[in-house]
Design an enzyme around this catalytic site. Structure first.
Site, PDB file in Angstrom:
ATOM      1  N   GLU A   1      54.298  54.256  98.248  1.00  0.00           N
ATOM      2  CA  GLU A   1      55.286  54.608  97.213  1.00  0.00           C
ATOM      3  C   GLU A   1      55.383  56.112  97.006  1.00  0.00           C
ATOM      4  O   GLU A   1      56.452  56.637  96.706  1.00  0.00           O
ATOM      5  CB  GLU A   1      54.915  53.928  95.886  1.00  0.00           C
ATOM      6  CG  GLU A   1      55.065  52.405  95.878  1.00  0.00           C
ATOM      7  CD  GLU A   1      53.845  51.662  96.399  1.00  0.00           C
ATOM      8  OE1 GLU A   1      52.907  52.304  96.931  1.00  0.00           O
ATOM      9  OE2 GLU A   1      53.832  50.430  96.282  1.00  0.00           O
TER      10      GLU A   1
ATOM     11  N   GLY B   1      54.641  46.825  97.734  1.00  0.00           N
ATOM     12  CA  GLY B   1      54.628  45.549  97.021  1.00  0.00           C
ATOM     13  C   GLY B   1      54.031  44.419  97.855  1.00  0.00           C
ATOM     14  O   GLY B   1      53.531  43.433  97.301  1.00  0.00           O
TER      15      GLY B   1
ATOM     16  N   ALA C   1      58.566  46.520  98.417  1.00  0.00           N
ATOM     17  CA  ALA C   1      59.749  46.202  97.614  1.00  0.00           C
ATOM     18  C   ALA C   1      60.991  46.511  98.438  1.00  0.00           C
ATOM     19  O   ALA C   1      60.962  47.389  99.307  1.00  0.00           O
ATOM     20  CB  ALA C   1      59.753  47.051  96.353  1.00  0.00           C
TER      21      ALA C   1
ATOM     22  N   GLU D   1      50.476  44.787  97.258  1.00  0.00           N
ATOM     23  CA  GLU D   1      50.216  44.358  95.872  1.00  0.00           C
ATOM     24  C   GLU D   1      50.239  42.835  95.767  1.00  0.00           C
ATOM     25  O   GLU D   1      49.460  42.247  95.023  1.00  0.00           O
ATOM     26  CB  GLU D   1      51.257  44.990  94.941  1.00  0.00           C
ATOM     27  CG  GLU D   1      51.050  46.493  94.822  1.00  0.00           C
ATOM     28  CD  GLU D   1      52.147  47.188  94.042  1.00  0.00           C
ATOM     29  OE1 GLU D   1      53.334  46.982  94.364  1.00  0.00           O
ATOM     30  OE2 GLU D   1      51.820  47.930  93.110  1.00  0.00           O
TER      31      GLU D   1
HETATM   32  N1  COA Z   1      63.054  47.721 101.865  1.00  0.00           N
HETATM   33  C1  COA Z   1      64.249  47.453 102.414  1.00  0.00           C
HETATM   34  N2  COA Z   1      64.433  47.399 103.746  1.00  0.00           N
HETATM   35  C2  COA Z   1      63.382  47.634 104.542  1.00  0.00           C
HETATM   36  C3  COA Z   1      62.106  47.914 104.036  1.00  0.00           C
HETATM   37  C4  COA Z   1      61.959  47.955 102.618  1.00  0.00           C
HETATM   38  N3  COA Z   1      60.774  48.171 102.029  1.00  0.00           N
HETATM   39  N4  COA Z   1      61.258  48.115 105.061  1.00  0.00           N
HETATM   40  C5  COA Z   1      61.984  47.953 106.188  1.00  0.00           C
HETATM   41  N5  COA Z   1      63.256  47.656 105.871  1.00  0.00           N
HETATM   42  C6  COA Z   1      64.367  47.391 106.806  1.00  0.00           C
HETATM   43  C7  COA Z   1      64.886  48.656 107.449  1.00  0.00           C
HETATM   44  O1  COA Z   1      65.780  49.320 106.600  1.00  0.00           O
HETATM   45  C8  COA Z   1      65.542  48.100 108.691  1.00  0.00           C
HETATM   46  O2  COA Z   1      66.762  47.533 108.326  1.00  0.00           O
HETATM   47  P1  COA Z   1      68.091  47.823 109.238  1.00  0.00           P
HETATM   48  O3  COA Z   1      67.736  47.259 110.596  1.00  0.00           O
HETATM   49  O4  COA Z   1      69.158  47.058 108.542  1.00  0.00           O
HETATM   50  O5  COA Z   1      68.256  49.295 109.242  1.00  0.00           O
HETATM   51  C9  COA Z   1      64.607  46.937 109.076  1.00  0.00           C
HETATM   52  O6  COA Z   1      63.905  46.592 107.886  1.00  0.00           O
HETATM   53  C10 COA Z   1      63.581  47.293 110.136  1.00  0.00           C
HETATM   54  O7  COA Z   1      62.863  48.415 109.701  1.00  0.00           O
HETATM   55  P2  COA Z   1      62.691  49.769 110.573  1.00  0.00           P
HETATM   56  O8  COA Z   1      62.412  50.880 109.611  1.00  0.00           O
HETATM   57  O9  COA Z   1      63.857  49.923 111.475  1.00  0.00           O
HETATM   58  O10 COA Z   1      61.419  49.408 111.426  1.00  0.00           O
HETATM   59  P3  COA Z   1      60.366  50.441 112.051  1.00  0.00           P
HETATM   60  O11 COA Z   1      59.522  49.652 112.974  1.00  0.00           O
HETATM   61  O12 COA Z   1      61.066  51.646 112.594  1.00  0.00           O
HETATM   62  O13 COA Z   1      59.482  50.943 110.812  1.00  0.00           O
HETATM   63  C11 COA Z   1      58.192  50.669 108.787  1.00  0.00           C
HETATM   64  C12 COA Z   1      58.656  50.038 110.115  1.00  0.00           C
HETATM   65  C13 COA Z   1      57.457  49.591 108.002  1.00  0.00           C
HETATM   66  C14 COA Z   1      57.262  51.835 109.064  1.00  0.00           C
HETATM   67  C15 COA Z   1      59.431  51.152 107.998  1.00  0.00           C
HETATM   68  O14 COA Z   1      60.373  50.101 107.945  1.00  0.00           O
HETATM   69  C16 COA Z   1      59.154  51.584 106.576  1.00  0.00           C
HETATM   70  O15 COA Z   1      58.583  52.630 106.356  1.00  0.00           O
HETATM   71  N6  COA Z   1      59.548  50.736 105.590  1.00  0.00           N
HETATM   72  C17 COA Z   1      59.417  51.079 104.182  1.00  0.00           C
HETATM   73  C18 COA Z   1      58.007  50.879 103.721  1.00  0.00           C
HETATM   74  C19 COA Z   1      57.877  51.283 102.266  1.00  0.00           C
HETATM   75  O16 COA Z   1      58.019  52.429 101.897  1.00  0.00           O
HETATM   76  N7  COA Z   1      57.556  50.283 101.414  1.00  0.00           N
HETATM   77  C20 COA Z   1      57.278  50.516 100.032  1.00  0.00           C
HETATM   78  C21 COA Z   1      58.478  50.399  99.183  1.00  0.00           C
HETATM   79  S1  COA Z   1      58.079  50.799  97.513  1.00  0.00           S
END
Ligand code: COA
Length: 260
Positions: free
Chosen positions: A134, A111, A67, A114
Protein backbone atom coordinates in the site's frame (compact mmCIF):
# COMPACT_ATOMS: atom_id res chain seq x y z
CA UNK A 1 -24.86 -23.55 -3.33
CA UNK A 2 -25.83 -20.09 -4.63
CA UNK A 3 -24.55 -18.68 -7.90
CA UNK A 4 -21.98 -15.93 -7.59
CA UNK A 5 -20.26 -13.80 -10.20
CA UNK A 6 -16.87 -13.22 -8.62
CA UNK A 7 -16.35 -16.35 -6.53
CA UNK A 8 -17.08 -20.06 -6.71
CA UNK A 9 -18.07 -22.24 -3.78
CA UNK A 10 -17.61 -26.01 -3.72
CA UNK A 11 -17.84 -28.72 -1.12
CA UNK A 12 -15.32 -31.55 -0.91
CA UNK A 13 -16.44 -33.87 1.87
CA UNK A 14 -16.63 -31.77 5.01
CA UNK A 15 -14.55 -28.95 3.54
CA UNK A 16 -16.06 -25.86 1.89
CA UNK A 17 -13.81 -24.19 -0.70
CA UNK A 18 -14.30 -20.53 -1.65
CA UNK A 19 -12.32 -19.53 -4.75
CA UNK A 20 -11.96 -15.87 -5.67
CA UNK A 21 -12.58 -16.06 -9.39
CA UNK A 22 -11.22 -12.98 -11.21
CA UNK A 23 -7.98 -14.43 -12.60
CA UNK A 24 -7.72 -11.74 -15.30
CA UNK A 25 -7.53 -9.13 -12.48
CA UNK A 26 -5.32 -11.35 -10.32
CA UNK A 27 -8.34 -11.95 -8.08
CA UNK A 28 -8.31 -8.37 -6.80
CA UNK A 29 -10.79 -7.79 -4.00
CA UNK A 30 -13.58 -5.74 -5.54
CA UNK A 31 -16.60 -4.72 -3.49
CA UNK A 32 -18.50 -7.56 -5.21
CA UNK A 33 -15.88 -10.07 -4.02
CA UNK A 34 -16.26 -8.74 -0.48
CA UNK A 35 -20.06 -8.90 -0.63
CA UNK A 36 -20.25 -12.35 -2.23
CA UNK A 37 -17.59 -13.87 0.03
CA UNK A 38 -19.41 -12.63 3.13
CA UNK A 39 -22.64 -14.17 1.77
CA UNK A 40 -20.84 -17.45 1.02
CA UNK A 41 -19.41 -17.56 4.54
CA UNK A 42 -22.91 -17.01 5.93
CA UNK A 43 -24.12 -20.05 3.94
CA UNK A 44 -21.16 -22.19 5.00
CA UNK A 45 -21.62 -21.18 8.64
CA UNK A 46 -25.17 -22.59 8.61
CA UNK A 47 -24.17 -25.79 6.78
CA UNK A 48 -23.59 -28.45 9.44
CA UNK A 49 -21.95 -30.66 6.81
CA UNK A 50 -19.11 -28.15 6.42
CA UNK A 51 -16.59 -28.17 9.23
CA UNK A 52 -13.62 -26.36 7.70
CA UNK A 53 -13.39 -23.67 5.01
CA UNK A 54 -10.52 -23.15 2.55
CA UNK A 55 -10.15 -19.84 0.70
CA UNK A 56 -8.04 -19.63 -2.45
CA UNK A 57 -7.61 -17.75 -5.72
CA UNK A 58 -8.35 -18.86 -9.26
CA UNK A 59 -5.55 -19.49 -11.75
CA UNK A 60 -1.86 -20.15 -11.21
CA UNK A 61 -0.60 -16.60 -10.81
CA UNK A 62 -2.37 -15.04 -7.86
CA UNK A 63 -4.06 -15.78 -4.60
CA UNK A 64 -5.29 -12.17 -4.34
CA UNK A 65 -3.31 -9.14 -5.62
CA UNK A 66 -4.93 -6.82 -3.10
CA UNK A 67 -7.85 -4.45 -3.05
CA UNK A 68 -9.25 -3.59 -6.48
CA UNK A 69 -7.29 -0.40 -7.07
CA UNK A 70 -9.69 0.75 -9.77
CA UNK A 71 -12.34 1.19 -7.07
CA UNK A 72 -10.14 3.59 -5.09
CA UNK A 73 -10.86 6.39 -7.53
CA UNK A 74 -13.78 8.45 -6.36
CA UNK A 75 -13.62 7.16 -2.79
CA UNK A 76 -13.74 9.87 -0.13
CA UNK A 77 -12.33 9.45 3.37
CA UNK A 78 -15.86 9.06 4.66
CA UNK A 79 -16.98 6.39 2.16
CA UNK A 80 -13.71 4.48 2.59
CA UNK A 81 -13.96 4.60 6.39
CA UNK A 82 -17.60 3.44 6.24
CA UNK A 83 -16.60 0.48 4.05
CA UNK A 84 -14.10 -0.77 6.57
CA UNK A 85 -16.29 -0.02 9.57
CA UNK A 86 -19.07 -2.16 8.15
CA UNK A 87 -19.07 -5.92 8.61
CA UNK A 88 -15.86 -6.60 6.70
CA UNK A 89 -14.81 -9.80 4.99
CA UNK A 90 -11.66 -9.81 7.15
CA UNK A 91 -13.66 -9.70 10.38
CA UNK A 92 -16.19 -12.22 9.04
CA UNK A 93 -13.32 -14.68 8.59
CA UNK A 94 -11.72 -13.78 11.92
CA UNK A 95 -14.93 -14.49 13.85
CA UNK A 96 -16.16 -17.37 11.63
CA UNK A 97 -17.05 -20.23 13.99
CA UNK A 98 -15.21 -22.88 11.94
CA UNK A 99 -11.50 -23.03 11.04
CA UNK A 100 -10.56 -21.17 7.86
CA UNK A 101 -7.42 -21.99 5.87
CA UNK A 102 -5.90 -19.62 3.29
CA UNK A 103 -4.48 -21.67 0.39
CA UNK A 104 -2.08 -19.14 -1.13
CA UNK A 105 -1.33 -20.07 -4.74
CA UNK A 106 0.59 -17.00 -5.96
CA UNK A 107 0.65 -13.24 -5.35
CA UNK A 108 -0.69 -12.53 -1.87
CA UNK A 109 -0.62 -8.75 -1.70
CA UNK A 110 -2.22 -5.96 0.29
CA UNK A 111 -5.81 -6.90 1.06
CA UNK A 112 -4.97 -10.43 -0.09
CA UNK A 113 -2.36 -10.74 2.61
CA UNK A 114 -4.80 -9.16 5.07
CA UNK A 115 -7.40 -11.75 4.10
CA UNK A 116 -4.84 -14.53 4.61
CA UNK A 117 -3.93 -13.00 7.98
CA UNK A 118 -7.58 -13.09 9.07
CA UNK A 119 -7.62 -16.85 8.37
CA UNK A 120 -6.59 -19.35 11.04
CA UNK A 121 -3.91 -21.14 9.03
CA UNK A 122 -2.00 -20.18 5.91
CA UNK A 123 -0.40 -22.63 3.49
CA UNK A 124 1.27 -21.62 0.27
CA UNK A 125 2.99 -22.80 -2.88
CA UNK A 126 6.74 -22.37 -3.35
CA UNK A 127 5.92 -19.70 -5.94
CA UNK A 128 3.83 -17.52 -3.58
CA UNK A 129 4.87 -13.92 -2.92
CA UNK A 130 3.67 -11.78 -0.05
CA UNK A 131 3.63 -8.04 0.55
CA UNK A 132 1.83 -5.05 1.99
CA UNK A 133 2.47 -2.74 -1.00
CA UNK A 134 0.00 0.00 0.00
CA UNK A 135 2.86 2.38 0.78
CA UNK A 136 3.64 2.45 -2.96
CA UNK A 137 0.17 3.92 -3.56
CA UNK A 138 0.62 6.56 -0.87
CA UNK A 139 -1.65 4.77 1.60
CA UNK A 140 -1.34 2.23 4.42
CA UNK A 141 -2.97 -1.17 4.99
CA UNK A 142 -6.59 -0.74 6.06
CA UNK A 143 -7.88 -4.29 6.44
CA UNK A 144 -5.92 -5.32 9.51
CA UNK A 145 -2.46 -5.50 7.92
CA UNK A 146 -0.66 -3.34 10.44
CA UNK A 147 -2.36 -5.14 13.34
CA UNK A 148 -2.68 -8.82 12.46
CA UNK A 149 0.65 -8.94 10.60
CA UNK A 150 2.45 -7.36 13.56
CA UNK A 151 0.90 -9.81 16.01
CA UNK A 152 1.84 -12.76 13.81
CA UNK A 153 5.38 -11.94 12.70
CA UNK A 154 6.52 -9.25 15.17
CA UNK A 155 6.98 -5.50 14.90
CA UNK A 156 10.33 -5.42 13.10
CA UNK A 157 9.29 -7.69 10.25
CA UNK A 158 5.82 -6.14 9.94
CA UNK A 159 7.31 -2.65 10.00
CA UNK A 160 9.72 -3.47 7.18
CA UNK A 161 6.94 -4.95 5.04
CA UNK A 162 4.63 -1.97 5.65
CA UNK A 163 7.34 0.67 5.15
CA UNK A 164 9.02 -0.79 2.05
CA UNK A 165 6.10 -2.56 0.36
CA UNK A 166 8.66 -5.15 -0.78
CA UNK A 167 7.61 -8.67 -1.64
CA UNK A 168 8.91 -11.62 0.34
CA UNK A 169 9.07 -15.13 -1.07
CA UNK A 170 7.46 -18.27 0.34
CA UNK A 171 10.56 -19.43 2.17
CA UNK A 172 10.92 -16.05 3.91
CA UNK A 173 7.20 -16.07 4.76
CA UNK A 174 7.69 -19.49 6.34
CA UNK A 175 10.73 -18.29 8.29
CA UNK A 176 8.70 -15.28 9.52
CA UNK A 177 5.88 -17.57 10.69
CA UNK A 178 3.54 -15.91 8.21
CA UNK A 179 2.68 -19.30 6.68
CA UNK A 180 2.38 -22.69 8.36
CA UNK A 181 3.49 -24.81 5.40
CA UNK A 182 5.05 -24.38 1.95
CA UNK A 183 4.39 -26.98 -0.77
CA UNK A 184 5.37 -27.42 -4.42
CA UNK A 185 2.63 -25.77 -6.51
CA UNK A 186 1.49 -29.10 -7.95
CA UNK A 187 0.89 -30.49 -4.44
CA UNK A 188 -0.67 -27.41 -2.85
CA UNK A 189 -4.32 -28.36 -3.22
CA UNK A 190 -3.92 -31.99 -2.19
CA UNK A 191 -1.80 -31.10 0.86
CA UNK A 192 -4.20 -28.33 1.88
CA UNK A 193 -7.21 -30.60 1.56
CA UNK A 194 -5.38 -33.24 3.57
CA UNK A 195 -4.80 -30.71 6.36
CA UNK A 196 -8.38 -29.41 6.14
CA UNK A 197 -9.73 -32.97 6.11
CA UNK A 198 -7.73 -33.86 9.21
CA UNK A 199 -9.11 -30.85 11.12
CA UNK A 200 -12.64 -31.56 9.82
CA UNK A 201 -12.65 -34.89 11.70
CA UNK A 202 -12.17 -33.15 15.07
CA UNK A 203 -15.03 -32.15 17.39
CA UNK A 204 -16.69 -29.05 15.83
CA UNK A 205 -17.58 -27.29 19.08
CA UNK A 206 -14.07 -27.85 20.44
CA UNK A 207 -12.65 -26.46 17.18
CA UNK A 208 -14.80 -23.35 17.54
CA UNK A 209 -13.80 -22.86 21.17
CA UNK A 210 -10.10 -23.53 20.45
CA UNK A 211 -10.20 -20.90 17.68
CA UNK A 212 -11.90 -18.41 19.98
CA UNK A 213 -9.41 -19.06 22.78
CA UNK A 214 -6.32 -18.77 20.57
CA UNK A 215 -7.63 -15.59 18.90
CA UNK A 216 -8.35 -14.11 22.34
CA UNK A 217 -4.65 -14.40 23.21
CA UNK A 218 -3.80 -11.43 21.00
CA UNK A 219 -6.72 -9.35 22.30
CA UNK A 220 -6.16 -9.72 26.03
CA UNK A 221 -3.56 -9.79 28.75
CA UNK A 222 -2.42 -13.16 30.11
CA UNK A 223 -4.71 -13.19 33.16
CA UNK A 224 -7.81 -12.40 31.08
CA UNK A 225 -6.74 -14.94 28.48
CA UNK A 226 -6.21 -17.71 31.03
CA UNK A 227 -9.62 -16.98 32.58
CA UNK A 228 -11.29 -17.10 29.15
CA UNK A 229 -9.51 -20.37 28.38
CA UNK A 230 -10.78 -22.01 31.59
CA UNK A 231 -14.35 -20.88 30.81
CA UNK A 232 -14.19 -22.25 27.27
CA UNK A 233 -12.52 -25.45 28.52
CA UNK A 234 -15.42 -25.87 30.99
CA UNK A 235 -17.98 -25.46 28.18
CA UNK A 236 -16.42 -28.47 26.42
CA UNK A 237 -17.52 -30.58 29.39
CA UNK A 238 -21.16 -29.93 28.49
CA UNK A 239 -20.84 -31.50 25.02
CA UNK A 240 -21.70 -34.98 23.79
CA UNK A 241 -18.48 -34.84 21.76
CA UNK A 242 -16.43 -34.65 24.97
CA UNK A 243 -18.16 -37.84 26.20
CA UNK A 244 -17.55 -39.48 22.82
CA UNK A 245 -13.90 -38.41 22.72
CA UNK A 246 -13.16 -39.73 26.21
CA UNK A 247 -15.12 -42.99 25.66
CA UNK A 248 -13.40 -43.59 22.32
CA UNK A 249 -9.99 -43.15 23.93
CA UNK A 250 -10.82 -45.55 26.77
CA UNK A 251 -12.36 -48.07 24.33
CA UNK A 252 -9.34 -47.75 22.00
CA UNK A 253 -11.42 -46.72 18.97
CA UNK A 254 -11.68 -43.72 16.67
CA UNK A 255 -14.13 -41.06 17.95
CA UNK A 256 -17.17 -40.13 15.88
CA UNK A 257 -17.84 -36.47 16.67
CA UNK A 258 -21.31 -35.12 15.92
CA UNK A 259 -20.89 -31.44 16.78
CA UNK A 260 -23.24 -31.69 19.80
N1 COA B 1 -6.47 -4.01 -8.45
C1 COA B 1 -7.02 -3.96 -9.67
N2 COA B 1 -6.48 -4.59 -10.73
C2 COA B 1 -5.35 -5.29 -10.55
C3 COA B 1 -4.73 -5.39 -9.30
C4 COA B 1 -5.34 -4.71 -8.21
N3 COA B 1 -4.85 -4.77 -6.96
N4 COA B 1 -3.61 -6.13 -9.42
C5 COA B 1 -3.55 -6.50 -10.72
N5 COA B 1 -4.60 -6.00 -11.39
C6 COA B 1 -4.90 -6.18 -12.82
C7 COA B 1 -4.01 -5.34 -13.71
O1 COA B 1 -4.48 -4.02 -13.78
C8 COA B 1 -4.11 -6.09 -15.01
O2 COA B 1 -5.34 -5.78 -15.60
P1 COA B 1 -5.40 -5.44 -17.20
O3 COA B 1 -4.90 -6.70 -17.87
O4 COA B 1 -6.84 -5.18 -17.44
O5 COA B 1 -4.50 -4.28 -17.40
C9 COA B 1 -4.19 -7.55 -14.56
O6 COA B 1 -4.64 -7.52 -13.21
C10 COA B 1 -2.85 -8.28 -14.58
O7 COA B 1 -1.93 -7.55 -13.82
P2 COA B 1 -0.49 -7.06 -14.37
O8 COA B 1 -0.08 -5.88 -13.56
O9 COA B 1 -0.56 -6.89 -15.84
O10 COA B 1 0.39 -8.33 -14.04
P3 COA B 1 1.97 -8.34 -13.78
O11 COA B 1 2.37 -9.77 -13.78
O12 COA B 1 2.67 -7.42 -14.72
O13 COA B 1 2.16 -7.74 -12.31
C11 COA B 1 1.65 -7.49 -9.96
C12 COA B 1 1.65 -8.42 -11.19
C13 COA B 1 0.92 -8.21 -8.83
C14 COA B 1 3.07 -7.17 -9.55
C15 COA B 1 0.90 -6.18 -10.32
O14 COA B 1 -0.34 -6.51 -10.90
C16 COA B 1 0.62 -5.26 -9.15
O15 COA B 1 1.52 -4.63 -8.64
N6 COA B 1 -0.66 -5.22 -8.70
C17 COA B 1 -1.08 -4.31 -7.64
C18 COA B 1 -0.68 -4.85 -6.30
C19 COA B 1 -1.07 -3.87 -5.21
O16 COA B 1 -0.57 -2.77 -5.11
N7 COA B 1 -2.00 -4.32 -4.34
C20 COA B 1 -2.39 -3.57 -3.19
C21 COA B 1 -3.55 -2.70 -3.44
S1 COA B 1 -3.92 -1.74 -2.01
Amino acid sequence: MSNYETITVEKEGKVGVITINRPDKLNALSSAVHRESIAALDDLRKDDGVRVVVITGSGEKAFIAGADISEFEGKTPVTQRDTFHEKTLFNSIDTFPKPVIAMVNGFCLGGGNELALACDLRVCSETAKFSQPEINLGIIPGGGGTQRLTRLVGEGRSMEMCLTGDMIDAETAYRFGLVNHVYPAAELRAKTMELAGKIAEKAPIALQLAKEAVKFASKSNLDEGLRREVDLFAICFSTEDKKEGVSAFLEKRKPDFKGK
